[in-house]
Design a protein around this motif. Sequence first.
Motif, PDB file in Angstrom:
ATOM      1  N   ALA A  11      10.547   0.531  12.735  1.00  0.00           N
ATOM      2  CA  ALA A  11       9.992   0.112  11.624  1.00  0.00           C
ATOM      3  C   ALA A  11       8.556   0.829  11.080  1.00  0.00           C
ATOM      4  CB  ALA A  11       9.744  -1.388  11.404  1.00  0.00           C
ATOM      5  N   LEU A  12       7.922   0.911  12.245  1.00  0.00           N
ATOM      6  CA  LEU A  12       6.802   1.663  11.964  1.00  0.00           C
ATOM      7  C   LEU A  12       6.724   2.994  11.390  1.00  0.00           C
ATOM      8  CD1 LEU A  12       4.290   0.248  14.793  1.00  0.00           C
ATOM      9  CD2 LEU A  12       3.802   0.190  12.330  1.00  0.00           C
ATOM     10  N   LEU A  13       7.350   3.771  12.264  1.00  0.00           N
ATOM     11  CA  LEU A  13       7.933   5.157  11.829  1.00  0.00           C
ATOM     12  C   LEU A  13       8.356   5.426  10.598  1.00  0.00           C
ATOM     13  CD1 LEU A  13       9.585   6.710  15.257  1.00  0.00           C
ATOM     14  CD2 LEU A  13       7.454   7.203  14.311  1.00  0.00           C
ATOM     15  N   HIS A  14       9.308   4.435   9.980  1.00  0.00           N
ATOM     16  CA  HIS A  14       9.845   4.561   8.548  1.00  0.00           C
ATOM     17  C   HIS A  14       8.721   4.400   7.535  1.00  0.00           C
ATOM     18  CE1 HIS A  14      12.911   5.298   5.834  1.00  0.00           C
ATOM     19  NE2 HIS A  14      12.689   3.963   5.134  1.00  0.00           N
ATOM     20  N   LEU A  15       8.111   3.024   8.002  1.00  0.00           N
ATOM     21  CA  LEU A  15       7.037   2.944   6.981  1.00  0.00           C
ATOM     22  C   LEU A  15       5.897   4.076   6.757  1.00  0.00           C
ATOM     23  CD1 LEU A  15       6.174  -0.974   8.175  1.00  0.00           C
ATOM     24  CD2 LEU A  15       7.274  -0.264   6.021  1.00  0.00           C
ATOM     25  N   ARG A  16       5.773   4.677   8.094  1.00  0.00           N
ATOM     26  CA  ARG A  16       4.994   5.782   7.627  1.00  0.00           C
ATOM     27  C   ARG A  16       5.348   6.945   6.794  1.00  0.00           C
ATOM     28  NH1 ARG A  16       3.525   5.022  13.627  1.00  0.00           N
ATOM     29  NH2 ARG A  16       1.742   3.800  13.620  1.00  0.00           N
ATOM     30  N   SER A  17       6.558   7.202   7.162  1.00  0.00           N
ATOM     31  CA  SER A  17       7.440   8.081   6.333  1.00  0.00           C
ATOM     32  C   SER A  17       7.426   7.631   4.818  1.00  0.00           C
ATOM     33  CB  SER A  17       8.887   8.438   6.690  1.00  0.00           C
ATOM     34  OG  SER A  17       9.521   7.270   6.627  1.00  0.00           O
ATOM     35  N   LEU A  18       7.452   6.200   4.546  1.00  0.00           N
ATOM     36  CA  LEU A  18       7.615   6.031   3.074  1.00  0.00           C
ATOM     37  C   LEU A  18       6.145   6.341   2.419  1.00  0.00           C
ATOM     38  CD1 LEU A  18       9.563   2.647   3.453  1.00  0.00           C
ATOM     39  CD2 LEU A  18      10.203   4.789   2.332  1.00  0.00           C
ATOM     40  N   ILE A  19       4.899   5.837   3.294  1.00  0.00           N
ATOM     41  CA  ILE A  19       3.558   6.106   2.552  1.00  0.00           C
ATOM     42  C   ILE A  19       3.503   7.737   2.401  1.00  0.00           C
ATOM     43  CG2 ILE A  19       2.752   3.912   3.287  1.00  0.00           C
ATOM     44  CD1 ILE A  19       1.252   5.373   5.396  1.00  0.00           C
ATOM     45  N   LYS A  20       4.022   8.409   3.281  1.00  0.00           N
ATOM     46  CA  LYS A  20       3.791   9.932   3.018  1.00  0.00           C
ATOM     47  C   LYS A  20       4.561  10.291   2.090  1.00  0.00           C
ATOM     48  CE  LYS A  20       3.978  14.070   5.650  1.00  0.00           C
ATOM     49  NZ  LYS A  20       4.001  14.815   7.110  1.00  0.00           N
ATOM     50  N   GLU A  21       5.830   9.965   1.933  1.00  0.00           N
ATOM     51  CA  GLU A  21       6.767  10.277   0.741  1.00  0.00           C
ATOM     52  C   GLU A  21       5.895  10.125  -0.455  1.00  0.00           C
ATOM     53  OE1 GLU A  21      11.094   9.070  -0.890  1.00  0.00           O
ATOM     54  OE2 GLU A  21      10.714   8.932   1.207  1.00  0.00           O
ATOM     55  N   ASP A  23       2.962   8.955  -1.163  1.00  0.00           N
ATOM     56  CA  ASP A  23       1.456   9.728  -1.371  1.00  0.00           C
ATOM     57  C   ASP A  23       0.948   8.247  -1.633  1.00  0.00           C
ATOM     58  OD1 ASP A  23      -0.748  11.190  -1.110  1.00  0.00           O
ATOM     59  OD2 ASP A  23      -0.686  11.320  -3.335  1.00  0.00           O
ATOM     60  N   LYS A  24       0.999   7.277  -0.818  1.00  0.00           N
ATOM     61  CA  LYS A  24       0.156   5.980  -0.692  1.00  0.00           C
ATOM     62  C   LYS A  24      -0.397   5.559   0.355  1.00  0.00           C
ATOM     63  CE  LYS A  24       1.086   4.963  -5.094  1.00  0.00           C
ATOM     64  NZ  LYS A  24       0.271   4.701  -6.191  1.00  0.00           N
ATOM     65  N   LYS A  25      -1.390   4.491   0.551  1.00  0.00           N
ATOM     66  CA  LYS A  25      -1.842   4.073   1.439  1.00  0.00           C
ATOM     67  C   LYS A  25      -0.910   3.194   2.507  1.00  0.00           C
ATOM     68  CE  LYS A  25      -6.287   3.372   1.565  1.00  0.00           C
ATOM     69  NZ  LYS A  25      -7.650   2.798   1.088  1.00  0.00           N
ATOM     70  N   TYR A  26      -0.377   2.240   1.749  1.00  0.00           N
ATOM     71  CA  TYR A  26       0.521   1.202   2.253  1.00  0.00           C
ATOM     72  C   TYR A  26       1.783   0.831   1.759  1.00  0.00           C
ATOM     73  CZ  TYR A  26      -4.699  -0.145   2.994  1.00  0.00           C
ATOM     74  OH  TYR A  26      -5.812  -0.067   3.363  1.00  0.00           O
ATOM     75  N   VAL A  27       2.575  -0.068   2.336  1.00  0.00           N
ATOM     76  CA  VAL A  27       3.704  -0.502   2.018  1.00  0.00           C
ATOM     77  C   VAL A  27       3.324  -2.088   1.903  1.00  0.00           C
ATOM     78  CG1 VAL A  27       6.182  -1.068   2.513  1.00  0.00           C
ATOM     79  CG2 VAL A  27       5.295   1.367   3.066  1.00  0.00           C
ATOM     80  N   ARG A  28       3.872  -2.717   0.870  1.00  0.00           N
ATOM     81  CA  ARG A  28       3.565  -4.026   0.466  1.00  0.00           C
ATOM     82  C   ARG A  28       5.106  -4.941   0.626  1.00  0.00           C
ATOM     83  NH1 ARG A  28      -0.077  -7.345  -1.462  1.00  0.00           N
ATOM     84  NH2 ARG A  28      -1.488  -5.641  -2.134  1.00  0.00           N
ATOM     85  N   LEU A  29       4.895  -6.051   1.276  1.00  0.00           N
ATOM     86  CA  LEU A  29       6.133  -6.615   1.396  1.00  0.00           C
ATOM     87  C   LEU A  29       5.753  -7.935   0.566  1.00  0.00           C
ATOM     88  CD1 LEU A  29       9.054  -7.662   2.055  1.00  0.00           C
ATOM     89  CD2 LEU A  29       8.140  -8.300   4.285  1.00  0.00           C
ATOM     90  N   GLN A  30       6.821  -8.574  -0.261  1.00  0.00           N
ATOM     91  CA  GLN A  30       6.532  -9.830  -1.013  1.00  0.00           C
ATOM     92  C   GLN A  30       7.849 -10.659  -1.038  1.00  0.00           C
ATOM     93  OE1 GLN A  30       5.262  -7.668  -4.766  1.00  0.00           O
ATOM     94  NE2 GLN A  30       3.797  -9.065  -4.602  1.00  0.00           N
ATOM     95  N   VAL A  31       7.629 -12.032  -0.895  1.00  0.00           N
ATOM     96  CA  VAL A  31       8.707 -12.839  -1.139  1.00  0.00           C
ATOM     97  C   VAL A  31       8.781 -13.403  -2.498  1.00  0.00           C
ATOM     98  CG1 VAL A  31       9.848 -15.051  -0.378  1.00  0.00           C
ATOM     99  CG2 VAL A  31       8.451 -13.376   1.372  1.00  0.00           C
ATOM    100  N   LYS A  32       9.965 -12.972  -3.311  1.00  0.00           N
ATOM    101  CA  LYS A  32       9.992 -13.552  -4.795  1.00  0.00           C
ATOM    102  C   LYS A  32      11.109 -14.376  -4.922  1.00  0.00           C
ATOM    103  CE  LYS A  32       6.853 -10.710  -6.596  1.00  0.00           C
ATOM    104  NZ  LYS A  32       5.795 -10.944  -7.385  1.00  0.00           N
TER     105      LYS A  32
END
Length: 105
Positions: A11-21, A23-32
Amino acid sequence: MVKMIQLTDNALLHLRSLIKEHDKKYVRLQVKGGGCAGFEYEWTTTDNEERGDVLLKDILVVNRDYELFLLGTTLDYVKGAFKSEFTITNPNAKSSCGCGESFAV
């Protein structure tokens, strides 16, 4: 002490690839509210932490308002031949839909 969310190495590896892709600092998870089971997980990328946010592993931002829904949850990323996805194991979910994107408490 139970952590809000436990992140696997995948999960950490994929989160890192998402922020790189993105160009953001974080991934945000919300519950709606919504989805076929009552609540759904919503993913976005962001450069900002907001009041009440918890920063997990310097990469995943989750607001404390969702702690009751997510306490003890494990986030993994599973790669398959035809489908790769985050899997969320949430001990608070009483039921979930077939796609795994929504849940009931």
